[in-house]
Design a protein around this motif. Structure first.
Motif, short mmCIF file in Angstrom:
data_model
loop_
_atom_site.label_atom_id
_atom_site.label_comp_id
_atom_site.label_asym_id
_atom_site.label_seq_id
_atom_site.Cartn_x
_atom_site.Cartn_y
_atom_site.Cartn_z
N GLY A 113 44.96 42.54 27.74
CA GLY A 113 43.93 42.19 28.74
C GLY A 113 44.08 40.68 29.18
O GLY A 113 44.81 39.93 28.60
N ARG A 121 42.72 34.53 37.90
CA ARG A 121 42.60 34.90 39.47
C ARG A 121 43.71 34.34 40.26
O ARG A 121 43.80 34.65 41.31
CB ARG A 121 41.12 34.09 39.86
CG ARG A 121 39.98 34.92 39.05
CD ARG A 121 38.66 34.04 39.73
NE ARG A 121 37.47 34.88 39.09
CZ ARG A 121 36.80 34.63 37.86
NH1 ARG A 121 37.30 33.43 37.36
NH2 ARG A 121 35.91 35.26 37.55
N ARG A 125 43.83 38.56 39.52
CA ARG A 125 43.35 39.55 38.53
C ARG A 125 42.03 38.76 38.01
O ARG A 125 41.99 37.36 37.96
CB ARG A 125 44.20 39.56 37.31
CG ARG A 125 45.37 40.66 37.66
CD ARG A 125 46.54 40.54 36.58
NE ARG A 125 47.70 41.30 36.89
CZ ARG A 125 48.55 41.06 37.63
NH1 ARG A 125 48.75 39.67 38.33
NH2 ARG A 125 49.68 41.89 38.02
N GLU A 126 41.12 39.41 37.59
CA GLU A 126 39.78 39.04 36.81
C GLU A 126 40.00 38.88 35.31
O GLU A 126 40.43 39.72 34.87
CB GLU A 126 38.66 39.98 37.28
CG GLU A 126 38.31 40.02 38.84
CD GLU A 126 37.89 38.47 39.16
OE1 GLU A 126 37.20 37.94 38.38
OE2 GLU A 126 38.36 38.00 40.21
N GLU A 128 39.23 39.21 31.60
CA GLU A 128 38.57 40.35 30.62
C GLU A 128 38.78 41.58 31.20
O GLU A 128 37.96 42.57 31.05
CB GLU A 128 37.27 40.21 30.13
CG GLU A 128 37.12 38.61 29.53
CD GLU A 128 35.72 38.55 28.73
OE1 GLU A 128 35.38 39.03 27.64
OE2 GLU A 128 34.88 38.11 29.63
N THR A 129 39.90 41.88 32.02
CA THR A 129 40.18 43.24 32.59
C THR A 129 41.39 43.56 31.93
O THR A 129 42.55 42.75 31.53
CB THR A 129 40.23 43.29 34.08
OG1 THR A 129 41.20 42.16 34.61
CG2 THR A 129 38.94 42.98 34.68
N PRO A 130 41.82 44.99 32.08
CA PRO A 130 43.22 45.41 31.60
C PRO A 130 44.11 44.98 32.19
O PRO A 130 43.94 44.85 33.51
CB PRO A 130 43.04 47.02 31.38
CG PRO A 130 41.51 47.19 31.85
CD PRO A 130 40.76 46.21 32.39
#
Length: 303
Positions: A113, A121, A125-126, A128-130
């Motif tokens: 993750g 970012r 991507r954000e 704590e996302t996979p």
């Protein structure tokens, strides 16, 4: 889930080295591995070598009607493969038997993750996302024609075209992380296309991965031995690192990096095989049938 893998081996007039490369690829410990050799119009005994393995259940021998270059031979393999992931081995590569398995397990790891301590970012991507890892690289060793053995462990070289100012104490020029033998998720090619038709195709592909924000994982162990010979592209006078052809191709790569710094846009490289013809294919059942039919327009035959 651990992905299925195709090992693509582009080759041209390397019949004397090809059997050991094929055996090493077929001997990989990852069970879901297909080996695809793309013969780029060889004039030696390469065809006879491929015929030896024609009945192997995990081997595909593709013979092109003419020589189109390494980049296009790789693109043929991408188009014909049907697996979840793809890696590229040269005909003078000897991988550790667990190389592909180690890479595949990272690529298929669904628990990776985006840790909030890093600015994900910037790559779209954000936190704590996979994360789907796009490519898994390894360190390697190089056996030079004079017998010298060189260990290649410098991951900083992944960005040498972007930040040459960081290379000053990084070691011998040419000390690089080998992108060619990385294992890449198929979605990477869906997003970014294939290889640019030049002899700096690996460098250009590496840069495109970085510019597009793909996630690259490096296994910090030597899992590949490369054996350079005098007839290899990096040793031959017409294509070595000082040749006008390679210098011009490298300038194209640098120009693309310059455009990215100015625009932050990444142009994919569509796989265009309109000028490629396949003479034969030993296992059409292991190939993408639609791509096979489109690429061949068979004037000759598909076995």
């Amino acid at each position: 889930m651990t992905p299925s893998v195709t090992i693509i081996i582009p080759t041209y007039n390397r019949a004397h080295m090809l059997p050991q490369a094929i055996e090493a690829a077929l001997g990989q410990s990852h069970a879901q591995t297909t080996v695809m050799v793309v013969d780029d119009g060889s004039q030696d005994e390469t065809g006879a070598i491929l015929s030896r393995y024609a009945d192997h259940p995990r081997f595909v021998g593709v013979s092109l009607a003419g020589n189109v270059g390494t980049a296009q031979a790789k693109n043929v393999g991408i188009a014909l493969s049907t697996t979840d992931a793809i890696t590229f081995h040269d005909s003078d590569d000897l991988p550790h038997r667990d190389k592909v398995m180690r890479q595949a397990r990272v690529l298929g790891n669904e628990t990776i993750g985006a840790h909030p301590s890093l600015n994900w970012r910037l790559s779209g991507r954000e936190p704590e996302t996979p994360i789907q890892v796009g490519g898994v690289l390894t360190h390697h060793e190089l056996i030079l024609p004079d017998g010298e053995r060189v260990e290649i462990r410098r991951s900083l070289s992944l960005v040498d075209d972007f930040f040459p100012n960081l290379q000053m104490a990084a070691g011998v020029p040419g000390d690089w992380t080998h992108v060619n033998s990385g294992l890449f998720h198929r979605s990477v090619f869906d997003r970014l296309g294939g290889f640019l038709d030049c002899i700096e195709e690996d460098r250009e592909f590496r840069n495109r991965l970085i510019m597009a924000g793909e996630v690259l994982w490096v296994i910090p162990e030597i899992l590949l031995t490369k054996i350079e010979s005098p007839d290899g592209l990096t040793q031959a006078g017409a294509t070595d690192y000082d040749s006008p052809r390679r210098v011009a191709d490298r300038q194209r790569v640098w120009d693309a990096v310059g455009r990215w710094f100015a625009t932050r846009k990444v142009d994919p490289v569509p796989i265009d095989l309109s000028g490629v013809r396949i003479r034969s294919c030993t296992r059409p059942d292991l190939c993408n049938r639609q791509s096979l039919a489109r690429v061949t327009a068979l004037r000759d035959r598909v076995a």
